[in-house]
Design a protein around this motif. Structure first.
Motif, short mmCIF file in Angstrom:
data_model
loop_
_atom_site.label_atom_id
_atom_site.label_comp_id
_atom_site.label_asym_id
_atom_site.label_seq_id
_atom_site.Cartn_x
_atom_site.Cartn_y
_atom_site.Cartn_z
N GLY A 15 0.86 -1.17 0.00
CA GLY A 15 0.00 0.00 0.00
C GLY A 15 0.90 1.22 0.00
N ILE A 16 0.43 2.30 0.63
CA ILE A 16 1.25 3.52 0.74
C ILE A 16 1.89 3.52 2.11
CG2 ILE A 16 1.25 6.03 0.69
CD1 ILE A 16 -1.36 5.82 -0.96
N GLY A 17 3.21 3.54 2.14
CA GLY A 17 3.94 3.51 3.40
C GLY A 17 4.06 4.90 4.01
N ILE A 18 3.93 4.95 5.34
CA ILE A 18 4.08 6.19 6.10
C ILE A 18 4.91 5.86 7.33
CG2 ILE A 18 2.88 8.06 7.30
CD1 ILE A 18 0.33 7.18 5.78
N GLY A 19 5.86 6.72 7.65
CA GLY A 19 6.61 6.51 8.88
C GLY A 19 8.08 6.25 8.66
N ASN A 20 8.47 5.90 7.43
CA ASN A 20 9.89 5.77 7.07
C ASN A 20 10.67 4.86 8.01
OD1 ASN A 20 11.27 6.57 4.84
ND2 ASN A 20 12.37 8.20 5.87
N MET A 21 9.97 3.85 8.58
CA MET A 21 10.61 2.87 9.45
C MET A 21 9.98 1.51 9.16
SD MET A 21 12.71 4.55 11.64
CE MET A 21 12.78 4.15 13.37
N VAL A 22 10.53 0.47 9.78
CA VAL A 22 9.90 -0.85 9.68
C VAL A 22 9.40 -1.25 11.07
CG1 VAL A 22 11.31 -1.54 7.72
CG2 VAL A 22 12.07 -2.11 10.05
N LEU A 23 8.48 -2.20 11.10
CA LEU A 23 7.90 -2.60 12.38
C LEU A 23 7.54 -4.08 12.38
CD1 LEU A 23 6.65 -1.69 15.17
CD2 LEU A 23 4.49 -1.43 13.93
N ASN A 24 7.99 -4.79 13.39
CA ASN A 24 7.52 -6.15 13.68
C ASN A 24 6.43 -6.05 14.73
OD1 ASN A 24 9.25 -7.92 12.12
ND2 ASN A 24 10.93 -7.28 13.45
N GLY A 25 5.31 -6.72 14.50
CA GLY A 25 4.23 -6.64 15.48
C GLY A 25 3.26 -7.78 15.33
N VAL A 26 2.15 -7.64 16.06
CA VAL A 26 1.04 -8.59 15.91
C VAL A 26 -0.23 -7.80 15.62
CG1 VAL A 26 2.07 -10.34 17.42
CG2 VAL A 26 0.52 -8.64 18.40
N LEU B 50 -5.48 -13.41 11.64
CA LEU B 50 -6.41 -13.29 12.77
C LEU B 50 -5.73 -12.47 13.88
CD1 LEU B 50 -7.54 -17.04 12.88
CD2 LEU B 50 -8.70 -15.15 11.72
N SER B 51 -6.48 -12.17 14.93
CA SER B 51 -5.91 -11.41 16.06
C SER B 51 -4.64 -12.09 16.57
CB SER B 51 -6.92 -11.33 17.20
OG SER B 51 -8.05 -10.60 16.81
N PHE B 52 -3.62 -11.26 16.81
CA PHE B 52 -2.33 -11.66 17.40
C PHE B 52 -1.43 -12.46 16.45
CE2 PHE B 52 -5.62 -11.81 20.82
CZ PHE B 52 -5.38 -10.52 21.30
N ASP B 53 -1.81 -12.55 15.17
CA ASP B 53 -0.90 -13.16 14.19
C ASP B 53 0.27 -12.20 13.94
OD1 ASP B 53 -2.40 -15.42 13.91
OD2 ASP B 53 -3.26 -14.92 11.97
N PRO B 54 1.50 -12.73 13.81
CA PRO B 54 2.65 -11.85 13.57
C PRO B 54 2.62 -11.25 12.16
CG PRO B 54 3.33 -14.16 13.55
CD PRO B 54 1.88 -14.14 13.94
N ILE B 55 2.98 -9.97 12.09
CA ILE B 55 3.00 -9.27 10.80
C ILE B 55 4.15 -8.27 10.84
CG2 ILE B 55 1.44 -7.37 11.50
CD1 ILE B 55 0.12 -7.76 8.65
N ALA B 56 4.73 -7.98 9.67
CA ALA B 56 5.81 -7.00 9.57
C ALA B 56 5.44 -5.99 8.49
CB ALA B 56 7.13 -7.70 9.22
N ILE B 57 5.60 -4.70 8.80
CA ILE B 57 5.26 -3.67 7.81
C ILE B 57 6.45 -2.74 7.59
CG2 ILE B 57 2.76 -3.78 8.17
CD1 ILE B 57 2.91 -1.38 9.97
N ASP B 58 6.64 -2.36 6.34
CA ASP B 58 7.74 -1.48 5.94
C ASP B 58 7.14 -0.13 5.53
OD1 ASP B 58 9.80 -0.12 4.63
OD2 ASP B 58 10.75 -1.98 3.99
N GLY B 59 7.26 0.86 6.42
CA GLY B 59 6.68 2.17 6.16
C GLY B 59 7.40 2.95 5.08
N THR B 60 8.61 2.54 4.73
CA THR B 60 9.35 3.22 3.66
C THR B 60 8.89 2.72 2.29
OG1 THR B 60 11.24 3.32 5.13
CG2 THR B 60 11.65 3.78 2.81
N LYS B 61 8.80 1.41 2.15
CA LYS B 61 8.45 0.83 0.85
C LYS B 61 6.95 0.54 0.70
CE LYS B 61 12.96 -1.47 0.49
NZ LYS B 61 13.64 -2.78 0.50
N GLY B 62 6.21 0.55 1.83
CA GLY B 62 4.78 0.25 1.76
C GLY B 62 4.48 -1.23 1.58
N ILE B 63 5.40 -2.11 2.03
CA ILE B 63 5.23 -3.56 1.81
C ILE B 63 4.84 -4.24 3.13
CG2 ILE B 63 6.36 -5.70 1.06
CD1 ILE B 63 8.24 -3.96 -0.64
N ILE B 64 3.93 -5.24 3.00
CA ILE B 64 3.43 -6.02 4.15
C ILE B 64 3.98 -7.44 4.06
CG2 ILE B 64 1.36 -6.81 5.36
CD1 ILE B 64 -0.08 -4.58 3.51
#
Length: 439
Positions: free
Chosen positions: A315-326, A413-427
């Motif tokens: 999608g469109i990335g915002i934040g210019n950082m990457v994030l590991n989360g759930v 689903l809830s609490f599944d691990p996901i990583a998002i790249d705010g610079t490139k907009g990639i999931i």
């Protein structure tokens, strides 16, 4: 208020309450420090059943008049505590009933039915809709002042340390019909790319055809890019930008940006605009405010080659950082995650970037939405708070009640691990090692 409305009437050639040439107004807040999306807003104030019926018989207004009335009824209902989802359910039911995917494909008669279904929702919830146009204006102004004390506005001020004593103004403006026909629209532009390295004027932002400004700033639609440069970077699926489709409008906006910054000495601006046709004389600037600019000295990136990561969408990335989360979908998920005490980062998944979720956005580290652009209120707020976001991921379907989202066939689903790249907009599916890169 009467005096200033009469000035607007003489400037516009329209009259509040006149069924043939009605002056329609927007009423919204104007706080000393901008609090995007935190307070009540009213659109198309000045309509009622009779005025809308008469307006609908005019050339080009068959569909538009009922769309405007629908919007007024929704903003009125929401100011009395109804949820945006209450109205969304009505329009989704009509889309299923008539097998229609976009509002523009409804007939004027169906739009009329939808408007009266909205009105019935108000009645069923004991909400009186004021039919007198001037009384509407008064009540809308009072509602804007009162919304300074809503839980959302209080949460906003608390988080950003804005003094309660400062209060707000109420702004009353003539409505412009960005929803008049397929060459009308609205948008928000930045005079410089938020995360760009260049220092000059580089227009970027979002716009949408057949829309009023609320659609963009509330993050309710899939947006299109302002510039060709932006399209090639973030909107590979579309061949459309404001620059390519409406070069004269783009040129005029560029001239306005240069005038504000180079002649009048303003810092870079965030500008809301609406256009009724592709002619620059029908372009209106609704408001402009100082643009939040973020300077970074270091940047986080994933420390793996992309071929070793499971890419699921973009999608469109915002934040210019990457994030590991759930993934989380609501406050209940957020509470469970906090109780776990594992330190996992929360990525809030929503169908759109509406500012109604602002309290949850404050509590999360990331935001992922299927609609809404980088200039929506919630996205701008999230970015200014240092959150990592990906918006406008149109390959994602969100099923809120089931707490599930599907991205290109991948179920989360809830609490599944996901990583998002705010610079490139990639999931990406899963979590990955991260390293810090100095800039």
């Amino acid at each position: 208020v009467r005096e200033h409305i009469s000035e607007l009437e003489s400037m516009s050639g329209l009259k509040l309450g006149d069924p043939q040439k009605p002056l329609l107004l927007s009423v919204r807040s104007g706080a000393a420090i901008s609090m995007p999306g935190a307070m009540n807003t009213f659109l198309n104030v000045g309509l009622n059943d009779e005025i809308t019926e008469t307006l609908s018989r005019q050339f080009n207004f068959g569909w538009t008049s009922w769309d405007c009335y629908r919007r007024l009824l929704q903003t009125w209902g929401m100011s009395y505590g109804l949820e945006r989802n209450d109205f969304d359910r009505i329009i989704m039911n009509y889309k299923q009933k008539y097998n229609v995917s976009q509002k523009i494909d409804f007939t004027p008669q169906t739009m009329r039915e939808i408007a009266f279904a909205y009105k019935k929702l108000l009645t069923d919830n004991g909400i009186d809709f004021e039919p007198d146009p001037f009384q509407q204006v008064k009540k809308a102004i009072i509602s804007v002042f009162r919304s300074w004390d809503t839980p959302r506005a209080q949460a906003y001020r608390e988080y950003l340390h804005i003094a309660k004593e400062w209060g707000t103004a109420a702004i009353v403006q003539q409505m412009i019909f960005g929803n008049l026909h397929r060459e009308s629209g609205s948008g928000v532009l930045f005079t410089q790319e938020i995360h760009g390295d260049s220092h000059g004027i580089n227009l970027a932002g979002d716009f949408s055809f057949l829309s009023q400004g609320e659609d963009i700033v509330a993050g309710l639609v899939n947006t299109l890019p302002i510039s060709e440069k932006q399209r090639l970077k973030n909107y590979r699926k579309t061949g459309v930008s404001l620059e390519s489709e409406f070069p004269r409008l783009y040129k005029r906006l560029s001239e306005i940006a240069h005038e504000l910054i180079e002649i009048h000495g303003f810092s870079h601006q965030e500008i809301e605009f609406t256009f009724e046709t592709s002619d620059p004389k029908d372009l209106y600037i609704l408001q402009t405010r100082e643009m939040a600019k973020f300077k970074q000295h270091k940047m986080e990136v994933f420390d793996l080659p992309e071929k070793k990561m499971i890419r699921v969408g973009c999608g469109i990335g915002i934040g210019n950082m990457v994030l590991n989360g759930v993934i989380i979908f609501d406050n209940e998920d957020l509470a469970i995650l906090k109780k776990r005490g594992t330190g996992e980062k929360a990525v809030l998944v929503r169908p759109d970037t509406v500012p109604d979720d602002i309290e949850m956005i404050f509590e999360c580290e990331g935001l992922l939405t299927s609609r809404g652009g980088a200039t929506s209120h919630a996205a701008v707020t999230a970015a200014s708070l240092g959150k990592v976001c990906i918006v406008n991921c149109d390959d994602m379907q969100v099923y809120e009640n089931e707490k599930k989202c599907v991205i290109n066939g991948n179920i989360f689903l809830s609490f599944d691990p996901i990583a998002i790249d705010g610079t490139k907009g990639i999931i990406y599916k899963g979590n990955y090692p991260v390293r810090v890169r100095e800039l």
